[in-house]
Design a protein around this motif. Sequence first.
Motif, PDB file in Angstrom:
ATOM      1  N   CYS A   1     -15.494  16.942  -6.664  1.00 55.33           N
ATOM      2  CA  CYS A   1     -14.435  15.805  -6.155  1.00 55.33           C
ATOM      3  C   CYS A   1     -13.237  16.612  -5.785  1.00 55.33           C
ATOM      4  N   GLY A   2     -12.793  16.519  -4.575  1.00 56.57           N
ATOM      5  CA  GLY A   2     -11.603  17.044  -4.135  1.00 56.57           C
ATOM      6  C   GLY A   2     -10.496  16.153  -4.008  1.00 56.57           C
ATOM      7  N   SER A   3     -10.435  14.724  -4.494  1.00 55.00           N
ATOM      8  CA  SER A   3      -9.314  14.066  -4.452  1.00 55.00           C
ATOM      9  C   SER A   3      -8.289  14.336  -5.683  1.00 55.00           C
ATOM     10  N   VAL A   4      -7.091  14.193  -5.311  1.00 58.80           N
ATOM     11  CA  VAL A   4      -6.148  14.327  -6.086  1.00 58.80           C
ATOM     12  C   VAL A   4      -5.366  12.839  -6.437  1.00 58.80           C
ATOM     13  N   ASN A   5      -5.973  11.949  -5.918  1.00 58.43           N
ATOM     14  CA  ASN A   5      -5.387  10.314  -5.964  1.00 58.43           C
ATOM     15  C   ASN A   5      -5.527   9.858  -7.643  1.00 58.43           C
ATOM     16  N   SER A   6      -4.473   9.285  -8.085  1.00 58.39           N
ATOM     17  CA  SER A   6      -4.435   9.241  -9.347  1.00 58.39           C
ATOM     18  C   SER A   6      -5.333   8.307  -9.943  1.00 58.39           C
ATOM     19  N   VAL A   7      -6.047   7.357  -9.217  1.00 59.27           N
ATOM     20  CA  VAL A   7      -7.344   6.409  -9.403  1.00 59.27           C
ATOM     21  C   VAL A   7      -8.529   7.386  -9.644  1.00 59.27           C
ATOM     22  N   THR A   8      -8.549   8.363  -8.744  1.00 61.73           N
ATOM     23  CA  THR A   8      -9.887   9.354  -9.082  1.00 61.73           C
ATOM     24  C   THR A   8      -9.482  10.083 -10.312  1.00 61.73           C
TER      25      THR A   8
ATOM     26  N   HIS B   1      -7.942   9.548 -12.988  1.00 64.54           N
ATOM     27  CA  HIS B   1      -8.232   8.601 -13.964  1.00 64.54           C
ATOM     28  C   HIS B   1      -9.567   8.489 -14.117  1.00 64.54           C
ATOM     29  N   GLN B   2     -10.546   8.269 -13.197  1.00 64.64           N
ATOM     30  CA  GLN B   2     -11.995   8.122 -13.188  1.00 64.64           C
ATOM     31  C   GLN B   2     -12.415   9.224 -13.744  1.00 64.64           C
ATOM     32  N   LEU B   3     -12.181  10.478 -13.286  1.00 65.83           N
ATOM     33  CA  LEU B   3     -12.503  11.544 -13.769  1.00 65.83           C
ATOM     34  C   LEU B   3     -12.339  11.844 -15.375  1.00 65.83           C
ATOM     35  N   LYS B   4     -11.228  11.333 -15.718  1.00 63.98           N
ATOM     36  CA  LYS B   4     -10.758  11.377 -17.269  1.00 63.98           C
ATOM     37  C   LYS B   4     -11.729  10.682 -18.011  1.00 63.98           C
ATOM     38  N   ILE B   5     -12.065   9.553 -17.534  1.00 67.01           N
ATOM     39  CA  ILE B   5     -12.950   8.400 -18.276  1.00 67.01           C
ATOM     40  C   ILE B   5     -14.384   9.271 -18.402  1.00 67.01           C
ATOM     41  N   ALA B   6     -14.867   9.687 -17.134  1.00 67.17           N
ATOM     42  CA  ALA B   6     -16.005  10.363 -17.078  1.00 67.17           C
ATOM     43  C   ALA B   6     -16.112  11.544 -18.338  1.00 67.17           C
ATOM     44  N   GLU B   7     -15.079  12.148 -18.256  1.00 64.95           N
ATOM     45  CA  GLU B   7     -15.142  13.408 -19.362  1.00 64.95           C
ATOM     46  C   GLU B   7     -14.899  12.863 -20.573  1.00 64.95           C
ATOM     47  N   GLN B   8     -14.374  11.553 -20.952  1.00 67.67           N
ATOM     48  CA  GLN B   8     -14.419  11.075 -22.357  1.00 67.67           C
ATOM     49  C   GLN B   8     -15.603  10.355 -22.825  1.00 67.67           C
ATOM     50  N   ASN B   9     -16.477  10.356 -21.584  1.00 61.52           N
ATOM     51  CA  ASN B   9     -17.745   9.616 -21.991  1.00 61.52           C
ATOM     52  C   ASN B   9     -19.062  10.801 -21.897  1.00 61.52           C
ATOM     53  N   GLY B  10     -18.418  12.155 -22.008  1.00 62.40           N
ATOM     54  CA  GLY B  10     -19.469  13.125 -22.334  1.00 62.40           C
ATOM     55  C   GLY B  10     -19.776  13.972 -21.133  1.00 62.40           C
ATOM     56  N   PHE B  11     -19.251  13.733 -20.051  1.00 62.42           N
ATOM     57  CA  PHE B  11     -19.430  14.630 -18.819  1.00 62.42           C
ATOM     58  C   PHE B  11     -18.459  15.843 -18.838  1.00 62.42           C
ATOM     59  N   CYS B  12     -19.013  16.919 -18.369  1.00 63.28           N
ATOM     60  CA  CYS B  12     -18.294  18.065 -18.459  1.00 63.28           C
ATOM     61  C   CYS B  12     -17.258  18.192 -17.206  1.00 63.28           C
ATOM     62  N   ARG B  13     -16.156  18.708 -17.344  1.00 63.06           N
ATOM     63  CA  ARG B  13     -15.096  18.523 -16.287  1.00 63.06           C
ATOM     64  C   ARG B  13     -14.474  19.805 -16.134  1.00 63.06           C
TER      65      ARG B  13
ATOM     66  N   VAL C   1       0.754  -0.996   0.090  1.00 59.64           N
ATOM     67  CA  VAL C   1       0.039   0.212   0.108  1.00 59.64           C
ATOM     68  C   VAL C   1       0.697   1.110  -0.081  1.00 59.64           C
ATOM     69  N   ALA C   2       2.001   1.149   0.717  1.00 57.53           N
ATOM     70  CA  ALA C   2       2.732   2.588   0.931  1.00 57.53           C
ATOM     71  C   ALA C   2       3.365   2.859  -0.748  1.00 57.53           C
ATOM     72  N   GLN C   3       3.663   1.621  -1.380  1.00 55.97           N
ATOM     73  CA  GLN C   3       4.397   1.791  -2.640  1.00 55.97           C
ATOM     74  C   GLN C   3       3.479   2.247  -3.840  1.00 55.97           C
ATOM     75  N   GLY C   4       2.211   2.122  -3.581  1.00 52.44           N
ATOM     76  CA  GLY C   4       1.289   2.387  -4.554  1.00 52.44           C
ATOM     77  C   GLY C   4       0.741   3.798  -4.360  1.00 52.44           C
ATOM     78  N   VAL C   5      -0.510   4.124  -5.055  1.00 49.47           N
ATOM     79  CA  VAL C   5      -1.007   5.588  -5.251  1.00 49.47           C
ATOM     80  C   VAL C   5      -1.493   6.082  -3.861  1.00 49.47           C
ATOM     81  N   PHE C   6      -1.624   5.258  -2.531  1.00 47.85           N
ATOM     82  CA  PHE C   6      -2.195   5.602  -1.500  1.00 47.85           C
ATOM     83  C   PHE C   6      -0.846   6.145  -0.846  1.00 47.85           C
ATOM     84  N   GLY C   7       0.395   5.508  -1.119  1.00 42.36           N
ATOM     85  CA  GLY C   7       1.596   6.192  -0.913  1.00 42.36           C
ATOM     86  C   GLY C   7       1.915   7.358  -1.305  1.00 42.36           C
ATOM     87  N   GLN C   8       1.516   7.856  -2.695  1.00 41.14           N
ATOM     88  CA  GLN C   8       1.789   9.250  -3.222  1.00 41.14           C
ATOM     89  C   GLN C   8       0.793  10.332  -2.992  1.00 41.14           C
ATOM     90  N   ASP C   9      -0.045  10.019  -2.083  1.00 43.70           N
ATOM     91  CA  ASP C   9      -1.167  10.916  -1.863  1.00 43.70           C
ATOM     92  C   ASP C   9      -0.454  12.350  -1.250  1.00 43.70           C
TER      93      ASP C   9
END
Length: 187
Positions: free
Chosen positions: A158-165, A167-179, A57-65
């Motif tokens: 969304c106030g998260s800067v986690n890389s998973v989040t 990425h999820q926001l980019k996918i939402a944008e690619q599917n027509g959501f305004c960001r 966990v400390a070596q992944g995205v949660f360790g980079q928060d």
Amino acid sequence: MFPTLQKDRFCFARKYWKRVGCGDERCQRRQNPFLPAFPKMGRTTRGGIHYVDGVPVAQGVFGQDPFEPVRHSDIHSILAEQTDLPIVLCSYSRVGNGPGIQVYDAQTDEDLRLSAEALGAGELRISAGFGHILADMLALDGVPPKIPDLKAPLFAVCGSVNSVTVHQLKIAEQNGFCRFCLTPEKT
């Protein structure tokens, strides 16, 4: 039959467990089994090390928060920063006893189920990802939740800067959501 989780004793917030070790005298005198794994979400515990998608966990995205990085993958180290209670590593084949926090390894839902059975439902006080197993053990019936029918307009913040989040926001944008992304200069 099953103890109610009380906010003043155990709280699972933003990242896994925020406060597992409690200073309350009852916690100091009893067993406090802790099952942090959530295999269906890729979160497992092996040898006391917590993994997310196979990465400590400390070596992944949660360790980079940038705000609250997870600094340790070893659950003992994480908990030792929060409590003076004894911390013991356990598994379904090696059930802990005595006062303190017993951290249970689990890599699969079956491991969680076996640990819960070995402990008995009345002993489970702290867990992260096995609610569905517990519901089966307690023979709880209910109506499956309905997926809400969301109508436009829909506004989400969304106030998260986690890389998973991100990425999820980019996918939402690619599917027509305004960001819209705010920077400190724009606020």
